[in-house]
Write a protein that holds these residues in place. Structure first.
Motif, PDB file in Angstrom:
ATOM      1  N   GLN A  53      -3.219   6.962  -7.545  1.00 35.41           N
ATOM      2  CA  GLN A  53      -4.190   6.887  -6.359  1.00 35.41           C
ATOM      3  C   GLN A  53      -4.467   5.445  -5.871  1.00 35.41           C
ATOM      4  O   GLN A  53      -4.309   5.127  -4.633  1.00 35.41           O
ATOM      5  CB  GLN A  53      -5.628   7.335  -6.880  1.00 35.41           C
ATOM      6  CG  GLN A  53      -6.593   7.353  -5.633  1.00 35.41           C
ATOM      7  CD  GLN A  53      -8.099   7.621  -6.142  1.00 35.41           C
ATOM      8  OE1 GLN A  53      -8.344   7.687  -6.948  1.00 35.41           O
ATOM      9  NE2 GLN A  53      -8.952   7.465  -5.050  1.00 35.41           N
ATOM     10  N   ALA A  54      -4.447   4.372  -6.984  1.00 37.40           N
ATOM     11  CA  ALA A  54      -4.300   3.114  -6.561  1.00 37.40           C
ATOM     12  C   ALA A  54      -3.179   2.646  -5.862  1.00 37.40           C
ATOM     13  O   ALA A  54      -3.116   1.931  -4.818  1.00 37.40           O
ATOM     14  CB  ALA A  54      -4.729   2.307  -7.730  1.00 37.40           C
ATOM     15  N   GLU A  55      -2.100   2.981  -6.474  1.00 34.52           N
ATOM     16  CA  GLU A  55      -0.776   2.750  -5.828  1.00 34.52           C
ATOM     17  C   GLU A  55      -0.438   3.272  -4.407  1.00 34.52           C
ATOM     18  O   GLU A  55      -0.275   2.544  -3.490  1.00 34.52           O
ATOM     19  CB  GLU A  55       0.484   3.041  -6.544  1.00 34.52           C
ATOM     20  CG  GLU A  55       0.625   2.557  -8.066  1.00 34.52           C
ATOM     21  CD  GLU A  55       1.481   3.041  -8.812  1.00 34.52           C
ATOM     22  OE1 GLU A  55       2.152   4.363  -8.592  1.00 34.52           O
ATOM     23  OE2 GLU A  55       1.681   2.801 -10.131  1.00 34.52           O
ATOM     24  N   PHE A  56      -0.901   4.399  -4.072  1.00 39.18           N
ATOM     25  CA  PHE A  56      -0.897   4.998  -2.827  1.00 39.18           C
ATOM     26  C   PHE A  56      -1.743   4.255  -1.907  1.00 39.18           C
ATOM     27  O   PHE A  56      -1.471   4.266  -0.750  1.00 39.18           O
ATOM     28  CB  PHE A  56      -0.981   6.582  -2.802  1.00 39.18           C
ATOM     29  CG  PHE A  56      -0.083   7.348  -3.398  1.00 39.18           C
ATOM     30  CD1 PHE A  56       1.257   7.067  -3.332  1.00 39.18           C
ATOM     31  CD2 PHE A  56      -0.433   8.393  -4.097  1.00 39.18           C
ATOM     32  CE1 PHE A  56       2.336   7.820  -3.697  1.00 39.18           C
ATOM     33  CE2 PHE A  56       0.534   9.054  -4.943  1.00 39.18           C
ATOM     34  CZ  PHE A  56       2.092   8.756  -4.679  1.00 39.18           C
ATOM     35  N   THR A  57      -2.933   4.180  -2.278  1.00 41.71           N
ATOM     36  CA  THR A  57      -3.761   3.162  -1.509  1.00 41.71           C
ATOM     37  C   THR A  57      -3.322   2.001  -0.997  1.00 41.71           C
ATOM     38  O   THR A  57      -3.585   1.388   0.287  1.00 41.71           O
ATOM     39  CB  THR A  57      -5.351   3.187  -2.031  1.00 41.71           C
ATOM     40  OG1 THR A  57      -5.884   4.501  -2.348  1.00 41.71           O
ATOM     41  CG2 THR A  57      -6.202   2.611  -1.217  1.00 41.71           C
ATOM     42  N   LYS A  58      -2.874   1.128  -2.154  1.00 42.20           N
ATOM     43  CA  LYS A  58      -2.282  -0.098  -1.713  1.00 42.20           C
ATOM     44  C   LYS A  58      -1.278  -0.201  -0.675  1.00 42.20           C
ATOM     45  O   LYS A  58      -1.196  -1.049   0.070  1.00 42.20           O
ATOM     46  CB  LYS A  58      -1.800  -0.683  -3.260  1.00 42.20           C
ATOM     47  CG  LYS A  58      -1.280  -2.118  -2.933  1.00 42.20           C
ATOM     48  CD  LYS A  58      -1.125  -2.812  -4.317  1.00 42.20           C
ATOM     49  CE  LYS A  58      -0.889  -4.144  -4.212  1.00 42.20           C
ATOM     50  NZ  LYS A  58      -0.623  -4.838  -5.387  1.00 42.20           N
ATOM     51  N   ALA A  59      -0.347   1.133  -0.932  1.00 40.56           N
ATOM     52  CA  ALA A  59       0.848   1.070  -0.038  1.00 40.56           C
ATOM     53  C   ALA A  59       0.433   1.753   1.340  1.00 40.56           C
ATOM     54  O   ALA A  59       1.281   1.998   2.089  1.00 40.56           O
ATOM     55  CB  ALA A  59       1.572   1.948  -0.621  1.00 40.56           C
TER      56      ALA A  59
END
Length: 178
Positions: A53-59
């Motif tokens: 979730q954090a990775e997708f949000t950041k991207a």
């Protein structure tokens, strides 16, 4: 019954308790073993989903971030019984209220009154399968007393009896969508 006695100081005596059958005792033991075996897998999955979730949000991949968040929430709702209860609607009849109300148990862990009464009164209510056949409803916001309601389901998960937020007896059964 013991949990409700502790929460609400309801009368309870060993004479009123019935010993569990050998089959029920074995089923409970197997359920504990299953939960213990799954706990590390579930925890690892929750960590990975939170990371995704954090990775997708950041991207900037928001659809995927939302999907990861939703999967994480679903995983946090608990075991199969909690998943089975999510999205169901139950009649609710406390002893001190003549007409039945209805409660919907949402997958998010929120419990909503079908007529909107809890929400219009400013209450935020959550539900949780706490083990065995016991569900706990908790008022998180909106008042400072009478915060817990306990439901003990029958073995077929078709109806329940317990204690309402104000300590009176409550009962209900699964209802069609309200």
């Amino acid at each position: 019954m013991l949990a409700t006695s502790l929460l609400f100081a309801a009368p309870w005596s060993p004479a009123s308790a019935q010993p569990p059958s050998a089959v029920q005792t074995e089923l409970e033991r197997l359920e504990r073993e299953k939960e213990a075996a799954l706990r590390p897998v579930i925890q690892a999955s929750q960590q990975r989903l939170a990371q995704m979730q954090a990775e997708f949000t950041k991207a900037g991949r928001l659809d995927e971030a939302v999907a990861a968040r939703d999967a994480l929430e679903q995983l946090k709702t608990g075991n199969g019984e909690a998943n089975r209860l999510a999205g169901t609607t139950w009649s609710r009849k406390p002893d001190n209220i003549p007409n039945k109300g209805y409660v919907k148990l949402l997958a998010s862990g929120l419990a909503k009154s079908a007529d909107g009464g809890w929400e219009s009164a400013g209450l935020v209510t959550r539900w949780e399968h706490v083990g065995g056949r016991v569900v706990l409803l908790t008022i998180e916001k909106g008042r400072s007393d009478h915060l817990c309601e306990v439901w003990l389901f029958d073995p077929q998960w078709k109806s329940y009896k317990g204690f309402a937020f104000d300590g009176v007896r409550v009962e209900g059964s699964e209802a069609k969508e309200k």
